[in-house]
Design a protein around this motif. Structure first.
Motif, PDB file in Angstrom:
ATOM      1  N   UNK A  17       6.482  -9.425  -5.115  1.00 26.73           N
ATOM      2  CA  UNK A  17       7.270  -8.502  -4.286  1.00 26.73           C
ATOM      3  C   UNK A  17       8.103  -7.575  -5.166  1.00 26.73           C
ATOM      4  N   UNK A  18       8.582  -8.081  -6.322  1.00 28.37           N
ATOM      5  CA  UNK A  18       9.314  -7.214  -7.250  1.00 28.37           C
ATOM      6  C   UNK A  18       8.389  -6.132  -7.819  1.00 28.37           C
ATOM      7  N   UNK A  19       7.157  -6.513  -8.106  1.00 28.91           N
ATOM      8  CA  UNK A  19       6.166  -5.548  -8.592  1.00 28.91           C
ATOM      9  C   UNK A  19       5.858  -4.495  -7.519  1.00 28.91           C
ATOM     10  N   UNK A  20       5.772  -4.945  -6.266  1.00 31.19           N
ATOM     11  CA  UNK A  20       5.497  -4.023  -5.158  1.00 31.19           C
ATOM     12  C   UNK A  20       6.651  -3.040  -4.975  1.00 31.19           C
ATOM     13  N   UNK A  21       7.878  -3.514  -5.103  1.00 31.84           N
ATOM     14  CA  UNK A  21       9.040  -2.623  -4.996  1.00 31.84           C
ATOM     15  C   UNK A  21       8.988  -1.548  -6.077  1.00 31.84           C
ATOM     16  N   UNK A  22       8.624  -1.936  -7.281  1.00 26.71           N
ATOM     17  CA  UNK A  22       8.541  -1.006  -8.412  1.00 26.71           C
ATOM     18  C   UNK A  22       7.611   0.165  -8.079  1.00 26.71           C
ATOM     19  N   UNK A  23       6.426  -0.142  -7.563  1.00 21.43           N
ATOM     20  CA  UNK A  23       5.439   0.908  -7.307  1.00 21.43           C
ATOM     21  C   UNK A  23       5.717   1.654  -6.003  1.00 21.43           C
ATOM     22  N   UNK A  24       6.271   0.965  -5.007  1.00 22.02           N
ATOM     23  CA  UNK A  24       6.630   1.654  -3.766  1.00 22.02           C
ATOM     24  C   UNK A  24       7.724   2.689  -4.017  1.00 22.02           C
ATOM     25  N   UNK A  25       8.638   2.390  -4.929  1.00 16.40           N
ATOM     26  CA  UNK A  25       9.694   3.363  -5.238  1.00 16.40           C
ATOM     27  C   UNK A  25       9.121   4.591  -5.941  1.00 16.40           C
ATOM     28  N   UNK A  26       8.084   4.404  -6.750  1.00 19.29           N
ATOM     29  CA  UNK A  26       7.428   5.541  -7.386  1.00 19.29           C
ATOM     30  C   UNK A  26       6.650   6.383  -6.372  1.00 19.29           C
ATOM     31  N   UNK A  27       6.139   5.722  -5.334  1.00 17.22           N
ATOM     32  CA  UNK A  27       5.370   6.438  -4.306  1.00 17.22           C
ATOM     33  C   UNK A  27       6.241   7.379  -3.472  1.00 17.22           C
ATOM     34  N   UNK A  28       7.567   7.218  -3.556  1.00 18.22           N
ATOM     35  CA  UNK A  28       8.460   8.124  -2.832  1.00 18.22           C
ATOM     36  C   UNK A  28       8.263   9.559  -3.327  1.00 18.22           C
ATOM     37  N   UNK A  29       8.154   9.715  -4.650  1.00 19.42           N
ATOM     38  CA  UNK A  29       7.944  11.053  -5.216  1.00 19.42           C
ATOM     39  C   UNK A  29       6.606  11.626  -4.768  1.00 19.42           C
ATOM     40  N   UNK A  30       5.579  10.773  -4.688  1.00 19.30           N
ATOM     41  CA  UNK A  30       4.257  11.228  -4.248  1.00 19.30           C
ATOM     42  C   UNK A  30       4.309  11.684  -2.797  1.00 19.30           C
TER      43      UNK A  30
END
Length: 377
Positions: free
Chosen positions: A301-314
């Motif tokens: 879930x920590x890994x998912x948070x990391x990438x979901x936060x990057x997807x905000x810019x996308x």
């Protein structure tokens, strides 16, 4: 029940986790139950380390006692942290509750579906963890039954008392006491894991809601776009503050548990080599599955948070930003720039908790296990 009057302990997102915390008076309540839970465990944990130091038992029982001593220490650290930082945890949960209520009150069906999905996932993980904890408690109690020697579920040093003497009832008395305390320890260990997982899942939910808001900008026009982007920036600041608060509460504990996880997995792998019976092998594997699953869920879930936060810019870039006026584009660019720095759960306030970090730890553990197998295999 109206959403604004929702009891914090009864938030659907947490399931029974906060109720267990409240029952043992770690959060929202201060009474004698906390000391009944913590006191005996601290005393037993001290006797465990003395017993390991003075032990003359076979190597497999010493190894297993080391594993249980580390597990007890980890459980106690969690309880002490909750007691010391009780106010900080309660304020954080109240803040999370306010954000949760705002999302529940949203009339957007996509947001409602995201909230429902996050709640279902949180409850599922909570139940699975409790089930695995129950199986581990059963393993604690049944492991000695399949051994070749008379031992307690976990070692204890009792001065002037020979608990294994056949002519006395000491063994039966301490066996029953330890069997009773095993589920109490589970109720201290598992709910904390579930609570941290729920915190992270809610942060992921906020990322997904923000992505949805940004992708929906194309449905708005003129001044509405600017207002929505300002709202998204404020929402992003709330999200960043939430993750920062999570790290301030848990980052040092994550480092302790990172080290404990590595130590316990090494011990269990070695126990697997020297297990004497098939039943003992099965129980050791059950221990490994419980410890490994708890850690994998946290890191996933920590890994998912990391990438979901990057997807905000996308998501922001995928909006129809070319149609916005220059000032609005600048605001959106500001949001994208902030999103370039991913939100991460930190271990020891230094390293990002993600699957890559977990893989590195597992590689090191496997190398150590291979060395032990060559020496003792």
């Amino acid at each position: 029940m109206e959403l604004k009057s929702m009891d914090t302990v009864e938030m659907p997102l947490f399931g029974s986790t906060l109720k267990l915390m409240k029952f043992w008076s770690y959060l929202f309540v201060h009474n004698w139950r906390r000391y009944v839970a913590m006191g005996p465990y601290i005393m037993i944990n001290c006797t465990q380390y003395v017993d390991i130091y003075l032990s003359t038992e076979s190597l497999d029982f010493i190894i297993r006692n080391v594993y249980l001593a580390v597990l007890f220490t980890n459980t106690i650290v969690r309880g002490v942290l909750l007691c010391v930082q009780r106010g900080s945890y309660e304020r954080f949960i109240e803040m999370l509750k306010s954000y949760y209520v705002q999302l529940l009150e949203s009339k957007d069906p996509v947001v409602a579906n995201l909230v429902a999905e996050a709640t279902r996932l949180s409850l599922f993980i909570s139940r699975i963890n409790l089930l695995m904890g129950t199986c581990t408690c059963i393993g604690f109690v049944t492991y000695p039954i399949f051994g070749s020697e008379r031992v307690l579920p976990y070692g204890m040093y009792l001065p002037t008392i020979d608990e294994y003497k056949y002519a006395t009832p000491y063994y039966e008395i301490f066996f029953v006491i330890q069997a009773i305390m095993a589920p109490m320890g589970c109720c201290m260990y598992i709910p904390y894991t579930n609570m941290i997982v729920t915190f992270t899942l809610f942060a992921i939910l906020m990322c997904q809601v923000l992505q949805h808001k940004l992708r929906s900008l194309e449905k708005l026009k003129g001044e509405q776009v600017r207002k929505e982007i300002i709202s998204c920036i404020r929402f992003q600041l709330k999200l960043a503050g939430l993750v920062s608060s999570m790290n301030s509460l848990n980052t040092h504990l994550h480092l302790v548990e990172f080290l404990c996880f590595g130590a316990m997995l090494c011990v269990l792998l070695f126990s697997l080599i020297i297990a004497q019976t098939i039943a003992q092998t099965v129980i050791v594997i059950a221990y490994m599955v419980m410890i490994f699953a708890n850690s994998v869920v946290l890191y996933y879930v920590a890994n998912e948070l990391y990438f979901q936060s990057l997807d905000i810019a996308i998501a922001a870039y995928e909006s129809n930003w070319m149609d916005f006026d220059v000032d609005t584009q600048k605001m959106l660019k500001f949001l994208i720039m902030r999103s370039q720095k991913p939100l991460a759960i930190l271990v020891g306030d230094t390293y990002s908790m993600n699957l890559k970090m977990l893989q590195s730890l597992l590689n090191a553990i496997y190398s150590f296990f291979t060395l032990l197998r060559r020496v003792y295999g």
